[in-house]
Design a protein around this motif. Structure first.
Motif, PDB file in Angstrom:
ATOM      1  N   VAL A  25       0.880  -1.170   0.000  1.00  0.00           N
ATOM      2  CA  VAL A  25       0.000   0.000   0.000  1.00  0.00           C
ATOM      3  C   VAL A  25       0.917   1.219   0.000  1.00  0.00           C
ATOM      4  O   VAL A  25       1.908   1.268   0.743  1.00  0.00           O
ATOM      5  CB  VAL A  25      -0.923   0.025   1.232  1.00  0.00           C
ATOM      6  N   PHE A  26       0.612   2.175  -0.863  1.00  0.00           N
ATOM      7  CA  PHE A  26       1.480   3.337  -1.026  1.00  0.00           C
ATOM      8  C   PHE A  26       0.891   4.576  -0.378  1.00  0.00           C
ATOM      9  O   PHE A  26      -0.305   4.837  -0.496  1.00  0.00           O
ATOM     10  CB  PHE A  26       1.716   3.607  -2.518  1.00  0.00           C
ATOM     11  N   LEU A  27       1.749   5.287   0.293  1.00  0.00           N
ATOM     12  CA  LEU A  27       1.388   6.596   0.826  1.00  0.00           C
ATOM     13  C   LEU A  27       2.137   7.644   0.025  1.00  0.00           C
ATOM     14  O   LEU A  27       3.288   7.420  -0.361  1.00  0.00           O
ATOM     15  CB  LEU A  27       1.808   6.710   2.297  1.00  0.00           C
ATOM     16  N   SER A  28       1.489   8.762  -0.219  1.00  0.00           N
ATOM     17  CA  SER A  28       2.187   9.845  -0.914  1.00  0.00           C
ATOM     18  C   SER A  28       3.288  10.364   0.006  1.00  0.00           C
ATOM     19  O   SER A  28       3.245  10.161   1.224  1.00  0.00           O
ATOM     20  CB  SER A  28       1.218  10.957  -1.292  1.00  0.00           C
ATOM     21  N   GLN A  84      -2.944   4.731  -1.581  1.00  0.00           N
ATOM     22  CA  GLN A  84      -3.450   3.999  -2.742  1.00  0.00           C
ATOM     23  C   GLN A  84      -2.870   2.592  -2.757  1.00  0.00           C
ATOM     24  O   GLN A  84      -1.697   2.387  -2.454  1.00  0.00           O
ATOM     25  CB  GLN A  84      -3.036   4.736  -4.021  1.00  0.00           C
ATOM     26  N   VAL A  85      -3.718   1.632  -3.113  1.00  0.00           N
ATOM     27  CA  VAL A  85      -3.251   0.257  -3.305  1.00  0.00           C
ATOM     28  C   VAL A  85      -2.780   0.121  -4.743  1.00  0.00           C
ATOM     29  O   VAL A  85      -3.451   0.594  -5.662  1.00  0.00           O
ATOM     30  CB  VAL A  85      -4.395  -0.755  -3.037  1.00  0.00           C
ATOM     31  N   LYS A  86      -1.621  -0.503  -4.912  1.00  0.00           N
ATOM     32  CA  LYS A  86      -1.132  -0.750  -6.268  1.00  0.00           C
ATOM     33  C   LYS A  86      -0.670  -2.190  -6.375  1.00  0.00           C
ATOM     34  O   LYS A  86      -0.025  -2.718  -5.467  1.00  0.00           O
ATOM     35  CB  LYS A  86       0.038   0.178  -6.606  1.00  0.00           C
ATOM     36  N   CYS A  87      -0.993  -2.801  -7.523  1.00  0.00           N
ATOM     37  CA  CYS A  87      -0.550  -4.167  -7.783  1.00  0.00           C
ATOM     38  C   CYS A  87       0.715  -4.129  -8.624  1.00  0.00           C
ATOM     39  O   CYS A  87       0.951  -3.184  -9.383  1.00  0.00           O
ATOM     40  CB  CYS A  87      -1.648  -4.932  -8.518  1.00  0.00           C
ATOM     41  N   LYS A  88       1.482  -5.223  -8.534  1.00  0.00           N
ATOM     42  CA  LYS A  88       2.719  -5.280  -9.322  1.00  0.00           C
ATOM     43  C   LYS A  88       2.440  -5.309 -10.827  1.00  0.00           C
ATOM     44  O   LYS A  88       3.320  -5.005 -11.626  1.00  0.00           O
ATOM     45  CB  LYS A  88       3.545  -6.512  -8.915  1.00  0.00           C
ATOM     46  N   CYS A  89       1.182  -5.625 -11.226  1.00  0.00           N
ATOM     47  CA  CYS A  89       0.855  -5.668 -12.657  1.00  0.00           C
ATOM     48  C   CYS A  89       0.582  -4.269 -13.201  1.00  0.00           C
ATOM     49  O   CYS A  89       0.408  -4.090 -14.403  1.00  0.00           O
ATOM     50  CB  CYS A  89      -0.341  -6.575 -12.920  1.00  0.00           C
ATOM     51  N   GLY A  90       0.516  -3.288 -12.316  1.00  0.00           N
ATOM     52  CA  GLY A  90       0.258  -1.923 -12.767  1.00  0.00           C
ATOM     53  C   GLY A  90      -1.143  -1.444 -12.424  1.00  0.00           C
ATOM     54  O   GLY A  90      -1.434  -0.256 -12.542  1.00  0.00           O
ATOM     55  N   GLU A 125      -1.037   3.954   9.240  1.00  0.00           N
ATOM     56  CA  GLU A 125      -1.719   2.670   9.113  1.00  0.00           C
ATOM     57  C   GLU A 125      -3.198   2.853   8.752  1.00  0.00           C
ATOM     58  O   GLU A 125      -3.743   2.130   7.930  1.00  0.00           O
ATOM     59  CB  GLU A 125      -1.599   1.863  10.414  1.00  0.00           C
ATOM     60  N   ASP A 126      -3.827   3.835   9.392  1.00  0.00           N
ATOM     61  CA  ASP A 126      -5.238   4.074   9.089  1.00  0.00           C
ATOM     62  C   ASP A 126      -5.416   4.647   7.686  1.00  0.00           C
ATOM     63  O   ASP A 126      -6.408   4.357   7.013  1.00  0.00           O
ATOM     64  CB  ASP A 126      -5.874   5.005  10.134  1.00  0.00           C
ATOM     65  N   MET A 127      -4.458   5.429   7.237  1.00  0.00           N
ATOM     66  CA  MET A 127      -4.506   5.926   5.854  1.00  0.00           C
ATOM     67  C   MET A 127      -4.409   4.740   4.890  1.00  0.00           C
ATOM     68  O   MET A 127      -5.109   4.685   3.878  1.00  0.00           O
ATOM     69  CB  MET A 127      -3.363   6.911   5.594  1.00  0.00           C
ATOM     70  N   ALA A 128      -3.531   3.795   5.208  1.00  0.00           N
ATOM     71  CA  ALA A 128      -3.392   2.600   4.372  1.00  0.00           C
ATOM     72  C   ALA A 128      -4.699   1.815   4.355  1.00  0.00           C
ATOM     73  O   ALA A 128      -5.139   1.328   3.311  1.00  0.00           O
ATOM     74  CB  ALA A 128      -2.245   1.723   4.879  1.00  0.00           C
ATOM     75  N   GLU A 129      -5.327   1.692   5.526  1.00  0.00           N
ATOM     76  CA  GLU A 129      -6.595   0.964   5.605  1.00  0.00           C
ATOM     77  C   GLU A 129      -7.678   1.621   4.751  1.00  0.00           C
ATOM     78  O   GLU A 129      -8.518   0.935   4.165  1.00  0.00           O
ATOM     79  CB  GLU A 129      -7.076   0.867   7.060  1.00  0.00           C
ATOM     80  N   LYS A 130      -7.660   2.934   4.676  1.00  0.00           N
ATOM     81  CA  LYS A 130      -8.643   3.645   3.843  1.00  0.00           C
ATOM     82  C   LYS A 130      -8.465   3.269   2.379  1.00  0.00           C
ATOM     83  O   LYS A 130      -9.438   3.068   1.640  1.00  0.00           O
ATOM     84  CB  LYS A 130      -8.492   5.172   4.009  1.00  0.00           C
ATOM     85  N   ALA A 131      -7.205   3.182   1.940  1.00  0.00           N
ATOM     86  CA  ALA A 131      -6.932   2.795   0.549  1.00  0.00           C
ATOM     87  C   ALA A 131      -7.376   1.357   0.297  1.00  0.00           C
ATOM     88  O   ALA A 131      -7.909   1.034  -0.767  1.00  0.00           O
ATOM     89  CB  ALA A 131      -5.442   2.947   0.244  1.00  0.00           C
ATOM     90  N   LYS A 140       2.887  -4.219   3.415  1.00  0.00           N
ATOM     91  CA  LYS A 140       3.812  -3.190   3.871  1.00  0.00           C
ATOM     92  C   LYS A 140       3.403  -1.853   3.286  1.00  0.00           C
ATOM     93  O   LYS A 140       2.830  -1.788   2.204  1.00  0.00           O
ATOM     94  CB  LYS A 140       5.248  -3.506   3.419  1.00  0.00           C
ATOM     95  N   ILE A 141       3.710  -0.815   4.022  1.00  0.00           N
ATOM     96  CA  ILE A 141       3.424   0.536   3.553  1.00  0.00           C
ATOM     97  C   ILE A 141       4.686   1.106   2.910  1.00  0.00           C
ATOM     98  O   ILE A 141       5.770   1.056   3.500  1.00  0.00           O
ATOM     99  CB  ILE A 141       2.970   1.438   4.720  1.00  0.00           C
ATOM    100  N   TYR A 142       4.519   1.602   1.707  1.00  0.00           N
ATOM    101  CA  TYR A 142       5.649   2.211   0.998  1.00  0.00           C
ATOM    102  C   TYR A 142       5.345   3.678   0.755  1.00  0.00           C
ATOM    103  O   TYR A 142       4.188   4.076   0.632  1.00  0.00           O
ATOM    104  CB  TYR A 142       5.847   1.534  -0.365  1.00  0.00           C
ATOM    105  N   ILE A 143       6.399   4.446   0.676  1.00  0.00           N
ATOM    106  CA  ILE A 143       6.236   5.849   0.314  1.00  0.00           C
ATOM    107  C   ILE A 143       6.399   5.953  -1.191  1.00  0.00           C
ATOM    108  O   ILE A 143       7.400   5.497  -1.748  1.00  0.00           O
ATOM    109  CB  ILE A 143       7.294   6.741   1.021  1.00  0.00           C
ATOM    110  N   ASP A 144       5.386   6.530  -1.824  1.00  0.00           N
ATOM    111  CA  ASP A 144       5.411   6.703  -3.269  1.00  0.00           C
ATOM    112  C   ASP A 144       6.058   8.048  -3.592  1.00  0.00           C
ATOM    113  O   ASP A 144       5.495   9.092  -3.296  1.00  0.00           O
ATOM    114  CB  ASP A 144       3.975   6.671  -3.798  1.00  0.00           C
ATOM    115  N   ILE A 145       7.236   7.990  -4.174  1.00  0.00           N
ATOM    116  CA  ILE A 145       7.955   9.251  -4.402  1.00  0.00           C
ATOM    117  C   ILE A 145       7.599   9.884  -5.730  1.00  0.00           C
ATOM    118  O   ILE A 145       8.108  10.928  -6.086  1.00  0.00           O
ATOM    119  CB  ILE A 145       9.489   9.065  -4.309  1.00  0.00           C
ATOM    120  N   ASN A 146       6.703   9.252  -6.479  1.00  0.00           N
ATOM    121  CA  ASN A 146       6.305   9.830  -7.770  1.00  0.00           C
ATOM    122  C   ASN A 146       5.361  11.011  -7.559  1.00  0.00           C
ATOM    123  O   ASN A 146       4.380  10.899  -6.895  1.00  0.00           O
ATOM    124  CB  ASN A 146       5.615   8.789  -8.641  1.00  0.00           C
TER     125      ASN A 146
END
Ligand SMILES: [Zn+2]
Length: 85
Positions: free
Chosen positions: A19-22, A29-35, A55-61, A79-85
Motif C-alpha cells: 500500500v502506497f502513501l504519498s 493507494q493500493v497498487k498491484c505489481k501488474c500496474g 496505518e489508518d490511511m493505508a486501511e482507507k486505501a 507493507k506501507i511504501y512511500i510513493d515518491i512519484n
C-alpha cells in the motif's frame, strides 16, 4: 508488516502486499505489481484533525480497493511504501 483483508487483483489475481502513501502523507493507494491501482484516498479535514495514522490511511486505501471486490478477501500481510512519484 500489517495485516488486513485485501481482495486479490481483479486483473492478474495476485495477492496485494503493498500500500502506497504519498510522500507528504496526505494520500494513499493500493497498487498491484501488474500496474493496476485502486482509487486514491485523500486525507479529509476530519481525519487530519484527529491525527490519522499512516496505518489508518493505508486501511482507507484498502477499503477503496476492496469495493466491488471479493466477498471474502484473503487476510494478507502488507507493507506501507512511500510513493515518491
Ligand atoms: Zn494485478
Amino acid at each position: 508488516m500489517k495485516t488486513s483483508k485485501i481482495s486479490l487483483c481483479p486483473f492478474c489475481s495476485a495477492f496485494i502486499n503493498k500500500v502506497f502513501l504519498s510522500e507528504d502523507g496526505w494520500g494513499s493507494q493500493v497498487k498491484c505489481k501488474c500496474g493496476a491501482s485502486g482509487p486514491a484516498h485523500e486525507m479529509t479535514t476530519k481525519e487530519f484533525n484527529k491525527g490519522i495514522s499512516r496505518e489508518d490511511m493505508a486501511e482507507k486505501a484498502i477499503e477503496l480497493w476492496n469495493v466491488g471486490g471479493m466477498e471474502n478477501p484473503p487476510i494478507v500481510n502488507y507493507k506501507i511504501y512511500i510513493d515518491i512519484n
